[in-house]
Write a protein that holds these residues in place. Sequence first.
Motif, short mmCIF file in Angstrom:
data_model
loop_
_atom_site.label_atom_id
_atom_site.label_comp_id
_atom_site.label_asym_id
_atom_site.label_seq_id
_atom_site.Cartn_x
_atom_site.Cartn_y
_atom_site.Cartn_z
N SER A 14 -5.78 -2.48 4.92
CA SER A 14 -7.02 -2.26 4.20
C SER A 14 -6.77 -1.51 2.89
N ILE A 15 -7.79 -1.44 2.07
CA ILE A 15 -7.69 -0.75 0.78
C ILE A 15 -7.24 0.70 0.97
N GLY A 16 -6.34 1.14 0.11
CA GLY A 16 -5.90 2.52 0.14
C GLY A 16 -4.88 2.87 1.20
N MET A 17 -4.38 1.88 1.92
CA MET A 17 -3.42 2.16 3.00
C MET A 17 -1.98 2.21 2.51
N ARG A 142 -9.47 7.48 2.38
CA ARG A 142 -10.62 7.79 1.54
C ARG A 142 -10.21 8.58 0.30
N GLU A 143 -9.33 9.55 0.47
CA GLU A 143 -8.87 10.36 -0.66
C GLU A 143 -8.15 9.50 -1.69
N ALA A 158 -18.65 -0.80 0.24
CA ALA A 158 -18.84 -2.25 0.12
C ALA A 158 -17.54 -3.00 0.40
N ILE A 159 -16.43 -2.44 -0.08
CA ILE A 159 -15.12 -3.08 0.15
C ILE A 159 -14.77 -3.01 1.63
N LEU A 160 -14.98 -1.86 2.25
CA LEU A 160 -14.66 -1.71 3.68
C LEU A 160 -15.49 -2.67 4.52
N ALA A 161 -16.73 -2.93 4.10
CA ALA A 161 -17.61 -3.81 4.88
C ALA A 161 -17.07 -5.23 4.94
#
Length: 207
Positions: A14-17, A142-143, A158-161
């Motif tokens: 996912s984003i930010g991983m 999140r950070e 919105a991206i996580l959804a």
Amino acid sequence: MSGGRPFVLGLTGSIGMGKSATAGLFRARGVPVHDADAAVHALYGPGGAAARAIGRDFPGVLDAGGGVDRGALRAAVLGQPQRLARLEALVHPLVRAEADAFVAAHGGAPLVVLDIPLLYETGGEARCDAVAVVSAPAPVQRERVLARPGMDEATFAAILAKQMPDAEKRARADYVIDTGRGFPAAEAEVARIVAALAGASVGKAGP
């Protein structure tokens, strides 16, 4: 793998991983990596196969150079699921074809990585022999994301959804690379995966 086909490892997260950084760790160990995002960028560029198809089905979304204006394209599909589905039907087969050609071109390699952000969401795991999920604790994710320019809580949500929950990805994965424990730990995990799938001699990092 028999028949000259390499072992295909799907890489997602996912984003930010930290997926892009992790893909770099595989490259550093000599593993060919196909970047789905980069493939889309090229396909959307002037003369790209996706640009031609999108320009035909979505009039007014190409820029002066003949490439896709992503802002105009987002506006064209926003809140219109049928148009979004049409867009995905145009683009996804082109990206899959690029990935298949990449695997075929590296038939002599023991291992290749397909870096696909929405791998599970698009059924991409069916084309892989195994899947590695890049993960990190939610507060770390999140950070990282909120530190990006132009990012805010609403955009992040919105991206996580649109993405499969991280816990579900971890549960389905053959390998989990936890970037929340720091770069050396992630690097060691990548080394372990490469050694297991491609052989220890292939997995040695360069000088």
